[in-house]
Structures are given as C-alpha cells and as structure tokens.
Design a protein around this motif. Sequence first.
Motif, PDB file in Angstrom:
ATOM      1  N   LEU A  15       4.559   9.413  -7.583  1.00 30.38           N
ATOM      2  CA  LEU A  15       4.550   7.973  -7.822  1.00 30.38           C
ATOM      3  C   LEU A  15       5.764   7.602  -8.668  1.00 30.38           C
ATOM      4  CD1 LEU A  15       2.819   5.362  -7.472  1.00 30.38           C
ATOM      5  CD2 LEU A  15       1.897   5.838  -9.746  1.00 30.38           C
ATOM      6  N   PRO A  16       6.557   6.656  -8.222  1.00 28.10           N
ATOM      7  CA  PRO A  16       7.743   6.296  -8.997  1.00 28.10           C
ATOM      8  C   PRO A  16       7.352   5.645 -10.321  1.00 28.10           C
ATOM      9  CG  PRO A  16       7.386   4.722  -7.229  1.00 28.10           C
ATOM     10  CD  PRO A  16       6.412   5.832  -7.016  1.00 28.10           C
ATOM     11  N   GLU A  66       6.630 -12.299  -6.214  1.00 30.43           N
ATOM     12  CA  GLU A  66       5.508 -13.218  -6.361  1.00 30.43           C
ATOM     13  C   GLU A  66       4.723 -13.385  -5.066  1.00 30.43           C
ATOM     14  OE1 GLU A  66       8.059 -17.333  -5.640  1.00 30.43           O
ATOM     15  OE2 GLU A  66       7.128 -16.931  -7.581  1.00 30.43           O
ATOM     16  N   SER A  67       5.248 -12.867  -3.955  1.00 30.27           N
ATOM     17  CA  SER A  67       4.521 -12.924  -2.683  1.00 30.27           C
ATOM     18  C   SER A  67       3.329 -11.977  -2.656  1.00 30.27           C
ATOM     19  CB  SER A  67       5.458 -12.572  -1.515  1.00 30.27           C
ATOM     20  OG  SER A  67       6.538 -13.477  -1.440  1.00 30.27           O
ATOM     21  N   VAL A  68       3.377 -10.943  -3.496  1.00 27.47           N
ATOM     22  CA  VAL A  68       2.363  -9.891  -3.439  1.00 27.47           C
ATOM     23  C   VAL A  68       1.024 -10.403  -3.977  1.00 27.47           C
ATOM     24  CG1 VAL A  68       1.725  -7.580  -4.204  1.00 27.47           C
ATOM     25  CG2 VAL A  68       4.120  -8.114  -3.698  1.00 27.47           C
ATOM     26  N   GLU A  69      -0.033 -10.183  -3.181  1.00 23.71           N
ATOM     27  CA  GLU A  69      -1.383 -10.580  -3.584  1.00 23.71           C
ATOM     28  C   GLU A  69      -2.278  -9.382  -3.881  1.00 23.71           C
ATOM     29  OE1 GLU A  69      -3.252 -13.565  -1.167  1.00 23.71           O
ATOM     30  OE2 GLU A  69      -1.317 -14.367  -0.507  1.00 23.71           O
ATOM     31  N   SER A  70      -1.960  -8.227  -3.307  1.00 24.30           N
ATOM     32  CA  SER A  70      -2.777  -7.044  -3.598  1.00 24.30           C
ATOM     33  C   SER A  70      -1.924  -5.790  -3.566  1.00 24.30           C
ATOM     34  CB  SER A  70      -3.934  -6.925  -2.600  1.00 24.30           C
ATOM     35  OG  SER A  70      -3.477  -6.476  -1.347  1.00 24.30           O
ATOM     36  N   ILE A  71      -2.334  -4.819  -4.367  1.00 18.15           N
ATOM     37  CA  ILE A  71      -1.688  -3.503  -4.404  1.00 18.15           C
ATOM     38  C   ILE A  71      -2.786  -2.454  -4.272  1.00 18.15           C
ATOM     39  CG2 ILE A  71      -0.424  -1.836  -5.813  1.00 18.15           C
ATOM     40  CD1 ILE A  71       0.984  -4.135  -7.163  1.00 18.15           C
ATOM     41  N   THR A  72      -2.570  -1.505  -3.395  1.00 20.37           N
ATOM     42  CA  THR A  72      -3.521  -0.412  -3.215  1.00 20.37           C
ATOM     43  C   THR A  72      -2.749   0.899  -3.152  1.00 20.37           C
ATOM     44  OG1 THR A  72      -4.846  -1.896  -1.846  1.00 20.37           O
ATOM     45  CG2 THR A  72      -5.463   0.416  -1.858  1.00 20.37           C
ATOM     46  N   LEU A  73      -2.979   1.768  -4.103  1.00 21.39           N
ATOM     47  CA  LEU A  73      -2.347   3.082  -4.104  1.00 21.39           C
ATOM     48  C   LEU A  73      -3.431   4.139  -4.241  1.00 21.39           C
ATOM     49  CD1 LEU A  73       0.760   2.509  -6.415  1.00 21.39           C
ATOM     50  CD2 LEU A  73       0.692   2.592  -3.926  1.00 21.39           C
ATOM     51  N   HIS A  74      -3.347   5.190  -3.401  1.00 20.91           N
ATOM     52  CA  HIS A  74      -4.404   6.196  -3.366  1.00 20.91           C
ATOM     53  C   HIS A  74      -3.958   7.568  -3.835  1.00 20.91           C
ATOM     54  CE1 HIS A  74      -7.387   3.647  -1.452  1.00 20.91           C
ATOM     55  NE2 HIS A  74      -6.386   3.137  -0.767  1.00 20.91           N
ATOM     56  N   THR A  75      -2.786   7.657  -4.363  1.00 19.24           N
ATOM     57  CA  THR A  75      -2.332   8.943  -4.901  1.00 19.24           C
ATOM     58  C   THR A  75      -1.300   8.700  -5.986  1.00 19.24           C
ATOM     59  OG1 THR A  75      -1.246  11.040  -4.402  1.00 19.24           O
ATOM     60  CG2 THR A  75      -0.577   9.147  -3.088  1.00 19.24           C
ATOM     61  N   SER A  76      -1.298   9.564  -6.960  1.00 15.18           N
ATOM     62  CA  SER A  76      -0.271   9.467  -8.003  1.00 15.18           C
ATOM     63  C   SER A  76       0.861  10.467  -7.749  1.00 15.18           C
ATOM     64  CB  SER A  76      -0.893   9.742  -9.372  1.00 15.18           C
ATOM     65  OG  SER A  76      -1.382  11.077  -9.418  1.00 15.18           O
ATOM     66  N   GLU A  77       0.754  11.216  -6.698  1.00 15.49           N
ATOM     67  CA  GLU A  77       1.756  12.231  -6.395  1.00 15.49           C
ATOM     68  C   GLU A  77       3.098  11.566  -6.097  1.00 15.49           C
ATOM     69  OE1 GLU A  77       2.559  15.848  -3.206  1.00 15.49           O
ATOM     70  OE2 GLU A  77       0.684  14.723  -3.171  1.00 15.49           O
ATOM     71  N   SER A 114       0.828  -1.207   0.000  1.00 17.11           N
ATOM     72  CA  SER A 114       0.000   0.000   0.000  1.00 17.11           C
ATOM     73  C   SER A 114       0.860   1.255   0.000  1.00 17.11           C
ATOM     74  CB  SER A 114      -0.936   0.010   1.219  1.00 17.11           C
ATOM     75  OG  SER A 114      -0.194  -0.079   2.417  1.00 17.11           O
ATOM     76  N   ASP A 115       2.162   1.089  -0.189  1.00 16.26           N
ATOM     77  CA  ASP A 115       3.080   2.216  -0.233  1.00 16.26           C
ATOM     78  C   ASP A 115       3.632   2.329  -1.655  1.00 16.26           C
ATOM     79  OD1 ASP A 115       5.484   3.845  -0.068  1.00 16.26           O
ATOM     80  OD2 ASP A 115       5.250   3.698   2.111  1.00 16.26           O
ATOM     81  N   LYS A 116       3.521   3.509  -2.213  1.00 17.99           N
ATOM     82  CA  LYS A 116       3.927   3.711  -3.613  1.00 17.99           C
ATOM     83  C   LYS A 116       5.402   3.382  -3.842  1.00 17.99           C
ATOM     84  CE  LYS A 116       4.278   8.554  -2.315  1.00 17.99           C
ATOM     85  NZ  LYS A 116       3.580   9.849  -2.366  1.00 17.99           N
ATOM     86  N   ARG A 117       6.212   3.497  -2.790  1.00 15.91           N
ATOM     87  CA  ARG A 117       7.643   3.236  -2.944  1.00 15.91           C
ATOM     88  C   ARG A 117       7.966   1.749  -3.063  1.00 15.91           C
ATOM     89  NH1 ARG A 117       9.091   6.549   2.378  1.00 15.91           N
ATOM     90  NH2 ARG A 117       7.277   5.297   2.962  1.00 15.91           N
ATOM     91  N   ASP A 118       7.003   0.909  -2.676  1.00 21.62           N
ATOM     92  CA  ASP A 118       7.286  -0.527  -2.626  1.00 21.62           C
ATOM     93  C   ASP A 118       6.864  -1.279  -3.881  1.00 21.62           C
ATOM     94  OD1 ASP A 118       8.174  -0.054  -0.054  1.00 21.62           O
ATOM     95  OD2 ASP A 118       6.228  -0.530   0.859  1.00 21.62           O
ATOM     96  N   VAL A 119       6.069  -0.609  -4.741  1.00 19.69           N
ATOM     97  CA  VAL A 119       5.514  -1.314  -5.894  1.00 19.69           C
ATOM     98  C   VAL A 119       6.616  -1.865  -6.791  1.00 19.69           C
ATOM     99  CG1 VAL A 119       4.094  -1.084  -7.965  1.00 19.69           C
ATOM    100  CG2 VAL A 119       3.400   0.031  -5.831  1.00 19.69           C
ATOM    101  N   MET A 120       7.650  -1.077  -7.023  1.00 22.38           N
ATOM    102  CA  MET A 120       8.733  -1.511  -7.909  1.00 22.38           C
ATOM    103  C   MET A 120       9.472  -2.723  -7.361  1.00 22.38           C
ATOM    104  SD  MET A 120       9.135  -0.005 -10.798  1.00 22.38           S
ATOM    105  CE  MET A 120      10.846  -0.381 -11.145  1.00 22.38           C
ATOM    106  N   ARG A 121       9.367  -2.963  -6.060  1.00 20.11           N
ATOM    107  CA  ARG A 121      10.111  -4.069  -5.447  1.00 20.11           C
ATOM    108  C   ARG A 121       9.235  -5.295  -5.223  1.00 20.11           C
ATOM    109  NH1 ARG A 121      12.818  -0.908  -0.454  1.00 20.11           N
ATOM    110  NH2 ARG A 121      10.876   0.260  -0.565  1.00 20.11           N
ATOM    111  N   GLY A 122       8.013  -5.299  -5.772  1.00 24.74           N
ATOM    112  CA  GLY A 122       7.096  -6.399  -5.559  1.00 24.74           C
ATOM    113  C   GLY A 122       7.605  -7.714  -6.110  1.00 24.74           C
TER     114      GLY A 122
END
Length: 643
Positions: free
Chosen positions: A560-561, A547-558, A537-545
Amino acid sequence: MNPFSSSTCSKRKRDSSSFDDESESSSKRPKHDVFINYSFEDIGKTFISHLRSALIRNSFAISDHTMLPVGQDMHSELLKAIEESEMYVVVFSPDYASSVRCLNELVDIMDSFNKFDERKVVPVFYKVEPSDVRRQQGPFIEAFQAHHTNTNLDPHRVQKWRHALKEVGQLSGLPLQNGDEAKFVLEIVKELEKMQRPQELHVTDHPVGIGSRAEELISILRLDQKDLVLVVAVFGFSGIGKTTVVKEAYNRIAPSFDLSCFLAAIHDICQGPNWKVKLPKALISRLTRENNFSIMSNHNEGVTKIMRLVSRRKVLLVLDDVDNFQQLESLGICPKWFYEGSRIIVTTRDKRSLGNIRYVPYQTMLLNRRESLNLFTRLMFVSDDTKNTKFIEEVVGRAGGIPLVLTVWSRHFKQHEREQWPSILETLKGIPQGDVQKQLQLSYDSLTPRLKKLFLDIACFFDFHSETNDMDLLVKVLEDEDSRFFPNIEIQYLVDKSLVEITPDNTLLMHHAIREMGLEIVRQENEDEPGQRTRLSDKRDVMRGTESVESITLHTSENLPEVTLEAFRKMSNLRLIMFDYDDYADEHLKINDETTHLYFKRLKYMCWPGFPLKSLDNIEMCNVVVLKLINSKLVRLWEGMKV
C-alpha cells in the motif's frame, strides 16, 4: 380453435427422459409439409396438378402415392410418407370412393392423425357435399355397394373405410361446387400457410442445460388446462440465457397452437421515434405472415387488429426483451382478449415492465458447475482436454454460471495461442470483455440517476464485505432524509431488474459478474485519471483522489503506498471508507500534522483498522452512522460535544 387441427393439444405424452439437455431439440420437424390424398383417375391430371404446382411454388414439401420410391414395399413406404407429413389434404371428388387405394390411404391418415402430436387434416370437398362424405351418400352410394358385393374385400376393412369417412367428414373443410378453380387453389394454399408448423428457431450450437430449463418453463405454462389464458414472465439479467430457454420451449410447444409468434428484441424495435406504431406493425406482420398490410396512422389501429387476430384462435405469443410496460400497452396485451388456451411469454430484466398484468414468474437459473464445465469445454475444444483441466476450472469459477460470459471468453481465448491464456485470464479478471459488459450493462442503463448511484454504491462498496450486506445496516447508511432518499424502496427496483437479490435472512447479494460490470462502469468514468472517478478500489489510486471520489475500498495493505492526510483533504465528498485488511501497521499513513482538519460532512461509513490518529477532534463527520476503528491509536474520541 382451428377446425382442421387435432382436438387435443397432446395425443401422446412425451416421456420426461426425452428432454435431453445435450440434444439440439426433442421435437423434430416432419420431413414433408403436406401429404395429398386424392383419386388420380378422377382429378389427378387436372385439379390436383394445379394444386401441386401452387404448393411447390409456395415452398411446401409435398408427398403423395405417385412420389414413393421405386422397388420398395409400397405399403410400408406409403405409411412412412404419411407418418412423416405434418398436414394431410384429403380431396374428396365424385369418384373418390371408387378407389380402394384412396380409402386405404385415408384409414392410415386418420390413424396417424390420432396417433401423433400436431398433425392436421384439411378436407377439400371438390364437387361433393360434406354430408355425402359423412354418410357415404350421393356419388358414394354406388361405390360402396360395389365394395360390399366384392368378395375379395374384407367386410371389416370396408367398415374401417366408412368410419374414416365419417370422422374426416365431420371436420370443417374447404368446399367447391362451382366456381373459379384457380382462386380455390390459392385459398387452399393460404389456409395451409396459416396452419403450417412454425419455422423452428435456432436455439444455440451448444444447448447445455437448456433442455431441463425449457421443460420447467413448459410445466409452468400448464398446457393441459385448455380453457386457461396464461401469461408467464421469464426473468433474469442479461446474458443468463432467458431468450435461449424460451426459444427451446417455443420450438417444442408451438405446433400445439393454431397460431404462434416469436417477436424478438422488442427493446431494439422500440428505439427511435414512432415506435408505438412500428411495434404493433411488427407483431401483425408476424401473426399474419404478411408485410403489405395498410399503413397505420396510429397505434390504436394496430391494437384493434391484434385484438381480432388473437381472439379467434389459440395463440402462442412470445414477447422477447420487454423493458417497459408501455411496450405491452402499445400491443394491447390483455389476457381477456385472447382465445382460450392461449399462452403469452414475456422475457424481461424488469418485473415492473409487466405493469398490472397478472402473470406466473419463471426465474432463469444460472448454470451449475457441471453444466458450466460442459459448456466451456464444448466451446473451446473438439473433445475433452485433460491437459487444460486447471485452466477450465478457473475460467468456470470466474464466469459464475453465466452462459454469455463463457461464450464471449471462449471466443477471446481461441483467438490466441495457449501459452497466452493464463495472462489473458488475469486481464479478464479485472476488465470484462466488451460484449459481456455491453449485455450486462443494459439493465444499468435503464435506471434513473438515483438508482444508478445506489447500484454503484452496492457494487463498489457494500457487496465487497459480508458484514455490510445486511439490509437494515445498508438502509441506515444510505438513507438521506434531506433529499428524501429511502434505499429500502429503491433497492426493490434493483431486485425487480435482477441486479441484486435479497435472501430470506435479509442479506443483500449481487452476482460477481454484475458487480464487475459496475466496477467497469466506474473505470470508464475516467480511464486516464483514476482520481477523477467517483469510487476507488485500487490502492494505487488513493493518492490521486479528488473531490469526485465518494467511496474508497481497499482490501489489502500489501504494498500500500504511503497515504497522507493531505490526500484525504482533497476528497471532501467521501461518503464511504473501507480499509479491510488484517495488517494494522501504521506506516501506510503518513501524518505530517495531527492538527490537519478533515471535512467529511457527508461521511456515513468508515472502517479503518489501525487508525493512526489519537483523537477525532479535527475530523468533521457529523452524519456518520458506522465507525469501526479496530486496533486504532485513539486515546479519546474528541473533546466536548460534536453536533
């Protein structure tokens, strides 16, 4: 019912205004445990001397006519001592009726007994018959003949003496004609210990909002229905104040019962082996006030003894922090075994822990805004501090009416200088304090693996966005027929544990403190490598996801990497994707190759505003239920047919 206690549960009705939320307790303990009424000339230096010594050795606070302050009005001081005593021991001896003082005291005692709640009278028949007391016969005849011929005595007063003797003589008491006086003294002491008002429980140093909730609980207990045996289950998640409210109610009503017991922290008692024997032993010890009873080889022996104890007298029993029906089963809790008028209160986070026992529910309410402000101000400051109004308002808004959160946060803030409070508050918004997390997580820890997964889905994904809170939609998204997972059934378990709530309009709600507890559980899955967590749920972590990740939730594009399609290829187990922001700029997703294949075979929900691809040809998502691609670059969905 105890024959020495009042025949009514409540001889005086309290005014509802006496239940003050801001007071420590509306029920004050009497100053003296025992007032002794006796003929000093007859037995004062013999039997009474031994009785007084035994009571003092057993920590009773006693009073009698010889202990009144010197130089004061004797009758007013005597009346004060009587009214400030919990129990009255009236010792009838052969020369008792000859004492005008004894008889006057007895009239005042019976007036107090009938006037005040929770007073008890213990008649002791020392070498006299109870019938002689009731009828003023035997050794009492000569004394009353003298009283009637004494012109200095008001005949109306003599009639009051006779009435008081008749009234107290009808109560069951303790007789001694011939026998071991030392043993008889111990018998009196033991009986008084059983009857003694239970020690008041410490409720809280700041009882904000507790009084009104305790009053509501007492109302639900229906104490006026004296023939009824009732079980009341007090629900609520950890930290909401269930135990605190019950303690206050217990202190107020326990004196109205013949026997009362508050068995705390049952969850802790039941840790480790042999708990099915340990738990009944703990209850028996509190009911009997004895620790040295015979060792039980199995819990059935304990159940049998508990049945005997609760079947003979009107009992108030509180079982605190029950989390499994087996715990009630090991205690043999069955309402039909209890004496009429008994009440059983169970505090629990899980409705299913009551099993098949019929109960009346009480849902512990969160503090409202006024109560939260009051409590946090008391916890933080000696007096109202207008300089910190904005800070207090923000903390209270974050705490969500949970007393535990306010208490733990106040301790944390007070350990630092005021200049540091704003930065500490920002930290607390993201990471719950340890004590709060530990308490709130108790309910989560008791869930099965499937329920834990469902809870984290709701906490980390569905509860963030109002449109996803619809129960019908949630069930369709999470349903998995292959593994026979049906959320509509499983969600009820979370409701029963007070982790979620279903509103009348079929919307799923979760308290934000519970949600933050879930986010913290996910954070602790891997503190060093966020990409290894199951939910991001942290925009900084998406790039490091991974196969363990089951869901992604981001609430701002500000800020955003830049995210590449290659990053999503690593997250092949994604089930839920939520990009929820109003800025649909496409520079946040770098597209190296539109032919890159994405295998989202487990994907059930995707909301992606400004979706940058022109088609979904190269994305495998055969199980998707919800697809929301507002303002996307799509020209077509796909060519041909997808299965």
